[in-house]
Write an enzyme that holds these catalytic residues in place. Structure first.
Site, PDB file in Angstrom:
ATOM      1  N   ILE A  38       0.882  -1.122  -0.021  1.00  0.00           N
ATOM      2  CA  ILE A  38       0.053   0.028  -0.071  1.00  0.00           C
ATOM      3  C   ILE A  38       0.795   1.152  -0.178  1.00  0.00           C
ATOM      4  O   ILE A  38       0.518   2.307  -0.753  1.00  0.00           O
ATOM      5  CB  ILE A  38      -1.000   0.010   1.277  1.00  0.00           C
ATOM      6  CG1 ILE A  38      -2.026  -1.153   1.125  1.00  0.00           C
ATOM      7  CG2 ILE A  38      -1.678   1.463   1.478  1.00  0.00           C
ATOM      8  CD1 ILE A  38      -2.735  -1.342   2.369  1.00  0.00           C
TER       9      ILE A  38
ATOM     10  N   ASP B 281      13.399   2.671  11.083  1.00  0.00           N
ATOM     11  CA  ASP B 281      12.905   1.514  11.782  1.00  0.00           C
ATOM     12  C   ASP B 281      11.809   2.355  12.315  1.00  0.00           C
ATOM     13  O   ASP B 281      12.241   2.931  13.630  1.00  0.00           O
ATOM     14  CB  ASP B 281      13.712   0.435  12.724  1.00  0.00           C
ATOM     15  CG  ASP B 281      13.044  -0.294  13.403  1.00  0.00           C
ATOM     16  OD1 ASP B 281      11.714  -0.261  13.591  1.00  0.00           O
ATOM     17  OD2 ASP B 281      13.696  -1.216  14.108  1.00  0.00           O
TER      18      ASP B 281
ATOM     19  N   ASN C  35       2.253   4.853   7.378  1.00  0.00           N
ATOM     20  CA  ASN C  35       1.739   3.746   6.759  1.00  0.00           C
ATOM     21  C   ASN C  35       2.462   2.510   7.307  1.00  0.00           C
ATOM     22  O   ASN C  35       1.704   1.386   7.252  1.00  0.00           O
ATOM     23  CB  ASN C  35       1.946   3.825   5.224  1.00  0.00           C
ATOM     24  CG  ASN C  35       1.581   2.499   4.576  1.00  0.00           C
ATOM     25  OD1 ASN C  35       0.347   2.195   4.323  1.00  0.00           O
ATOM     26  ND2 ASN C  35       2.348   1.788   4.030  1.00  0.00           N
TER      27      ASN C  35
ATOM     28  N   TYR D 184      -3.627  -7.844  16.670  1.00  0.00           N
ATOM     29  CA  TYR D 184      -3.674  -6.833  15.419  1.00  0.00           C
ATOM     30  C   TYR D 184      -4.716  -5.796  15.597  1.00  0.00           C
ATOM     31  O   TYR D 184      -4.537  -4.527  15.420  1.00  0.00           O
ATOM     32  CB  TYR D 184      -3.535  -7.478  14.234  1.00  0.00           C
ATOM     33  CG  TYR D 184      -3.751  -6.749  12.848  1.00  0.00           C
ATOM     34  CD1 TYR D 184      -2.366  -6.039  12.421  1.00  0.00           C
ATOM     35  CD2 TYR D 184      -4.797  -6.456  12.137  1.00  0.00           C
ATOM     36  CE1 TYR D 184      -2.626  -5.055  11.495  1.00  0.00           C
ATOM     37  CE2 TYR D 184      -4.933  -5.773  11.026  1.00  0.00           C
ATOM     38  CZ  TYR D 184      -3.600  -5.117  10.554  1.00  0.00           C
ATOM     39  OH  TYR D 184      -3.678  -4.256   9.430  1.00  0.00           O
TER      40      TYR D 184
ATOM     41  N   GLY E 158      -9.617  -2.074   3.904  1.00  0.00           N
ATOM     42  CA  GLY E 158     -10.300  -3.394   3.922  1.00  0.00           C
ATOM     43  C   GLY E 158      -9.389  -4.597   3.865  1.00  0.00           C
ATOM     44  O   GLY E 158      -8.404  -4.993   4.209  1.00  0.00           O
ATOM     45  N   ILE E 159      -9.582  -5.408   2.913  1.00  0.00           N
ATOM     46  CA  ILE E 159      -8.947  -6.667   2.511  1.00  0.00           C
ATOM     47  C   ILE E 159      -8.026  -6.479   1.180  1.00  0.00           C
ATOM     48  O   ILE E 159      -8.578  -6.687   0.060  1.00  0.00           O
ATOM     49  CB  ILE E 159      -9.904  -8.015   2.243  1.00  0.00           C
ATOM     50  CG1 ILE E 159     -11.156  -8.183   3.169  1.00  0.00           C
ATOM     51  CG2 ILE E 159      -9.223  -9.258   1.869  1.00  0.00           C
ATOM     52  CD1 ILE E 159     -10.654  -8.196   4.503  1.00  0.00           C
ATOM     53  N   VAL E 160      -6.896  -5.921   1.601  1.00  0.00           N
ATOM     54  CA  VAL E 160      -6.038  -5.346   0.306  1.00  0.00           C
ATOM     55  C   VAL E 160      -5.072  -6.331  -0.066  1.00  0.00           C
ATOM     56  O   VAL E 160      -4.575  -7.212   0.836  1.00  0.00           O
ATOM     57  CB  VAL E 160      -5.352  -4.113   0.922  1.00  0.00           C
ATOM     58  CG1 VAL E 160      -4.575  -3.488  -0.518  1.00  0.00           C
ATOM     59  CG2 VAL E 160      -6.073  -3.143   1.335  1.00  0.00           C
TER      60      VAL E 160
HETATM   61  P1  NAD Z   1       3.330  -4.994   3.429  1.00  0.00           P
HETATM   62  O1  NAD Z   1       3.792  -6.017   4.359  1.00  0.00           O
HETATM   63  O2  NAD Z   1       3.212  -5.415   2.013  1.00  0.00           O
HETATM   64  O3  NAD Z   1       3.964  -3.514   3.551  1.00  0.00           O
HETATM   65  C1  NAD Z   1       4.429  -2.900   4.913  1.00  0.00           C
HETATM   66  C2  NAD Z   1       5.745  -2.440   4.643  1.00  0.00           C
HETATM   67  O4  NAD Z   1       6.142  -1.903   6.130  1.00  0.00           O
HETATM   68  C3  NAD Z   1       6.818  -3.252   4.249  1.00  0.00           C
HETATM   69  O5  NAD Z   1       7.502  -2.706   3.124  1.00  0.00           O
HETATM   70  C4  NAD Z   1       7.785  -3.401   5.395  1.00  0.00           C
HETATM   71  O6  NAD Z   1       9.142  -3.530   5.195  1.00  0.00           O
HETATM   72  C5  NAD Z   1       7.529  -1.943   6.171  1.00  0.00           C
HETATM   73  N1  NAD Z   1       7.775  -2.337   7.590  1.00  0.00           N
HETATM   74  C6  NAD Z   1       7.358  -3.160   8.468  1.00  0.00           C
HETATM   75  N2  NAD Z   1       7.848  -2.875   9.704  1.00  0.00           N
HETATM   76  C7  NAD Z   1       8.570  -1.814   9.661  1.00  0.00           C
HETATM   77  C8  NAD Z   1       9.340  -0.970  10.525  1.00  0.00           C
HETATM   78  N3  NAD Z   1       9.588  -1.302  11.898  1.00  0.00           N
HETATM   79  N4  NAD Z   1       9.956   0.341  10.107  1.00  0.00           N
HETATM   80  C9  NAD Z   1       9.817   0.578   8.739  1.00  0.00           C
HETATM   81  N5  NAD Z   1       9.021  -0.070   7.973  1.00  0.00           N
HETATM   82  C10 NAD Z   1       8.479  -1.079   8.405  1.00  0.00           C
HETATM   83  O7  NAD Z   1       1.929  -4.651   4.096  1.00  0.00           O
HETATM   84  P2  NAD Z   1       0.614  -3.481   3.266  1.00  0.00           P
HETATM   85  O8  NAD Z   1      -0.612  -4.362   3.188  1.00  0.00           O
HETATM   86  O9  NAD Z   1       1.114  -2.612   2.435  1.00  0.00           O
HETATM   87  O10 NAD Z   1       0.335  -2.713   4.744  1.00  0.00           O
HETATM   88  C11 NAD Z   1       0.735  -1.299   4.855  1.00  0.00           C
HETATM   89  C12 NAD Z   1      -0.274  -0.716   6.130  1.00  0.00           C
HETATM   90  O11 NAD Z   1      -1.719  -1.125   5.896  1.00  0.00           O
HETATM   91  C13 NAD Z   1       0.019  -1.477   7.430  1.00  0.00           C
HETATM   92  O12 NAD Z   1      -0.098  -0.427   8.553  1.00  0.00           O
HETATM   93  C14 NAD Z   1      -1.273  -2.476   7.512  1.00  0.00           C
HETATM   94  O13 NAD Z   1      -1.520  -2.869   8.862  1.00  0.00           O
HETATM   95  C15 NAD Z   1      -2.236  -1.870   6.767  1.00  0.00           C
HETATM   96  N6  NAD Z   1      -3.397  -2.633   6.434  1.00  0.00           N
HETATM   97  C16 NAD Z   1      -3.220  -3.552   5.532  1.00  0.00           C
HETATM   98  C17 NAD Z   1      -4.484  -4.333   4.893  1.00  0.00           C
HETATM   99  C18 NAD Z   1      -4.441  -5.158   4.029  1.00  0.00           C
HETATM  100  O14 NAD Z   1      -5.321  -6.109   3.828  1.00  0.00           O
HETATM  101  N7  NAD Z   1      -3.111  -5.665   3.446  1.00  0.00           N
HETATM  102  C19 NAD Z   1      -5.720  -3.885   5.374  1.00  0.00           C
HETATM  103  C20 NAD Z   1      -5.705  -2.919   6.206  1.00  0.00           C
HETATM  104  C21 NAD Z   1      -4.730  -2.205   6.703  1.00  0.00           C
END
Ligand code: NAD
Length: 294
Positions: A29, A81, A108, A190, A221-223
């Site tokens: 995302i 981090d 994010n 979570y 939602g469900i990404v």
């Molecule tokens: P993803 O795992 O594809 O990407 C997450 C990114 O965050 C990765 O590049 C990872 O390296 C980075 N990351 C993790 N820990 C880190 C840290 N300590 N410091 C810096 N970077 C860090 O996940 P995504 O689906 O793209 O999720 C992005 C956000 O969206 C998250 O906050 C997640 O909770 C939220 N989200 C995702 C979904 C879904 O369905 N995928 C739904 C709701 C919310």
């Protein structure tokens, strides 16, 4: 003009090009948000864990094509981090000194963890607290400090500001989730971490308003990102359904009957980063295709 007209000039539009930092932007995302904002003329910096650098380089190439069109400075990757306060403050410093500006912070980065409440471990609790809650908290703190340094020359506590600032100095946008609106079984920790993101966003919106800072959250939602592949396979281990079935069930519970694309999320975040949302603060906006909770 109305006698209160001067007080109504609240937007950031006077500055030509806005600078944004997106965390967790090497993939998923965050990557899509960075790309969307670059296509809308923002100067974009991306941050992620150091081991994500080669993926981040790919993202930078994509962003550079956009930034050239708008005459923006080249995009940069800042290793971070987000669970470490100093690391987040350093990242924001680097972005502001590279661009000489800083306007929007997008917190994010986040992780998930799948377990039933009764088998949740201390380690899972630590990880989710540090990254999902700590990452957002430190991101808010670092961004607010920088917005005020840049706009008010170091005067950054609400107590010393006195009157509410009518002109916006910056925007903070945090990643929540549908799991932050209603908890899901087997995603209890979570969900709790995302409830915390909503709480921090609401409190920060109220505390930072006198500094001219808005704070909002987006709730996907469900990404269809690697995160959901992981959730699906972990849920299978816990509930015994075949691989892919938990994802199919979740999509079946979505009114629009399709998995969400990162692009769907990026559209909302671009709105929250734009002047079109200048009078919105303290909100957690769902972008989930109409989820029915189970
Ligand atoms: P993803 O795992 O594809 O990407 C997450 C990114 O965050 C990765 O590049 C990872 O390296 C980075 N990351 C993790 N820990 C880190 C840290 N300590 N410091 C810096 N970077 C860090 O996940 P995504 O689906 O793209 O999720 C992005 C956000 O969206 C998250 O906050 C997640 O909770 C939220 N989200 C995702 C979904 C879904 O369905 N995928 C739904 C709701 C919310």
């Amino acid at each position: 003009p109305h006698q209160l007209a001067p007080l109504l000039n609240t937007n950031l539009t006077t500055r030509k090009m806005r600078t944004v930092l997106v965390t967790g932007a090497a993939q998923g995302i965050g990557r899509c948000i960075a790309s969307k904002l670059a296509s809308k003329g923002f100067q974009v910096a991306i941050a992620d864990l150091p081991h994500q650098e080669s993926k981040a380089d790919e993202v930078l190439k994509e962003l550079a094509t956009q930034s050239k069109k708008f005459g923006a400075k080249d995009p940069i990757f800042v290793p971070v981090d987000v669970s470490k306060k100093q690391s987040v403050f350093d990242a924001v410093d680097k972005v502001a000194s590279h661009y000489g500006a800083f306007d929007v912070m997008i917190n994010n980065a986040g992780i998930t963890s799948v377990s039933k409440i009764l088998s949740a471990t201390e380690d899972q609790l630590d990880q989710l607290s540090k990254i999902n809650i700590g990452g957002v908290l430190f991101g808010i703190q670092a961004a607010a400090k920088k917005f005020v340094e840049l706009n008010r020359k170091g005067d950054y506590t609400p107590q010393t500001v006195g009157n509410t600032q009518k002109k916006l100095t910056g925007k903070i946008i945090n990643c929540c989730s549908i799991a932050g609106n209603q908890a899901f079984p087997i995603l209890g920790l979570y969900s709790a971490s995302k409830f915390a993101v909503k709480g921090l966003s609401q409190a920060a919106a109220k505390e930072l308003a006198p500094l001219g800072i808005t704070v909002n959250a987006y709730a996907p939602g469900i990404v269809l990102t690697p995160m959901w592949d992981f959730i699906d396979s972990e849920l299978s281990k816990v509930n015994g359904l075949p691989i892919g079935q938990n994802l199919r069930n979740a999509i079946e519970n979505t009114a629009l009957k399709r998995g969400e694309e990162p692009e769907d999320v990026a559209g909302l975040v671009a709105f929250l980063a734009s002047e079109d949302s200048d009078f919105i603060t303290g909100q957690n906006i769902a972008v989930d295709g109409g989820i029915s909770y189970v």
